[in-house]
Design an enzyme around this catalytic site. Sequence first.
Site, short mmCIF file in Angstrom:
data_model
loop_
_atom_site.label_atom_id
_atom_site.label_comp_id
_atom_site.label_asym_id
_atom_site.label_seq_id
_atom_site.Cartn_x
_atom_site.Cartn_y
_atom_site.Cartn_z
CB SER A 195 14.73 44.07 63.80
OG SER A 195 14.45 43.32 62.65
N1 SAH Z 1 10.18 43.38 60.74
C1 SAH Z 1 10.25 42.29 61.66
C2 SAH Z 1 11.55 41.50 61.53
C3 SAH Z 1 11.27 40.04 61.53
S1 SAH Z 1 12.60 38.97 61.10
C4 SAH Z 1 10.04 42.76 63.09
O1 SAH Z 1 10.05 43.96 63.34
O2 SAH Z 1 9.81 41.92 63.96
C5 SAH Z 1 12.34 38.74 59.36
C6 SAH Z 1 11.02 38.21 58.90
O3 SAH Z 1 11.11 38.02 57.48
C7 SAH Z 1 10.60 36.85 59.46
O4 SAH Z 1 9.34 36.95 60.05
C8 SAH Z 1 10.60 35.92 58.25
O5 SAH Z 1 9.61 34.91 58.31
C9 SAH Z 1 10.33 36.89 57.12
N2 SAH Z 1 10.75 36.43 55.80
C10 SAH Z 1 11.81 35.66 55.46
N3 SAH Z 1 11.86 35.44 54.13
C11 SAH Z 1 10.76 36.08 53.61
C12 SAH Z 1 10.24 36.22 52.29
N4 SAH Z 1 10.81 35.66 51.22
N5 SAH Z 1 9.09 36.93 52.13
C13 SAH Z 1 8.46 37.52 53.19
N6 SAH Z 1 8.92 37.42 54.46
C14 SAH Z 1 10.05 36.70 54.67
#
Ligand code: SAH
Length: 213
Positions: A64
Site C-alpha cells: 500500500s
Molecule cells: N497490508 C499490505 C497490503 C497488501 S495488498 C501491505 O502493507 O503490503 C492486500 C492484500 O490482501 C494482498 O496480499 C491480498 O492477497 C490480501 N487479500 C485479498 N483478499 C483477502 C482475503 N479474503 N483474506 C485475506 N487476505 C486477502
Amino acid sequence: MKDTLKHKGKRKQLVKVLEDKGILSRAVLSAVTEIPRHLFMDSGFEDHAYQDKAFPIGAGQTISQPYTVAFQSELLQLSKGDKILEIGTGSGYQTAVLCTMGAKVFSIERQQELFKKTKLLLSKLGYRPKYLSFGDGYKGLEEFAPYKGIIVTAGAPYVPKPLLSQLAIGGRLVIPVGDDPQMMTLFVRKTETQFEKTELGEFRFVPLLENKN
Ligand code: SAH
C-alpha cells in the site's frame, strides 16, 4: 539486506510528505521513520520505496501507498498493547508499522506464497506479530477476538459481518468499501448492537477476494 544512511534520509523526506498531507500521529510518523520500507519490496525496486506510491509485490498484489498506511494506522487510534487484527498481510509493511506502534498484531493473508514469504521476512527483520494466519479475512479471526482495532488493507465489496462482531466495545474497524475506488470507512462499536459510521474519502486498493481460499 541493508539499511543505510541514504535510506534513512529518504525516509525523513517521506515523513515530511506525509506530514504535509495531514498525518499528525507521532507514533505513526516515527514508525515510518524507523521501518526500512525498501526491505519489504523486491531488491531492484528500492528507488521506489520512499516515494509516496503503492508498488507491485508480485502475485498481482501491492504494498500500500505510505500515505494510505499512515492514514489507516492513524484512524485506529491505538494505544500500546492493543490487540489489532489486520486483513491482508501482503508485504508485511503495514504489519511492521502496527508492531512498531506497540500493538499486539494478528494478521491474515489468503495467498499462500505471500503468507510464507512475509512470515519469514518479518521474523528476519525482528518484527514480532502475535499471530500470522493463512486464511480468509472475510471470516476474521474468531479465536483471538475481540479486537481493539481491525484494519482491512484490500477493497471490500461490502462490510463482512464477522469483522463487526469481532470488535471490542469502543473498538474501531477501518475498511475501504466499494468497487473502484473504495470509500475509506470507519466503524466505531458503541454498544453490543450500535456502530457509528464515518466516511473518510476515496482510496484505491486491490480487491478483498472471497471464496478463493
Ligand atoms: N497490508 C499490505 C497490503 C497488501 S495488498 C501491505 O502493507 O503490503 C492486500 C492484500 O490482501 C494482498 O496480499 C491480498 O492477497 C490480501 N487479500 C485479498 N483478499 C483477502 C482475503 N479474503 N483474506 C485475506 N487476505 C486477502
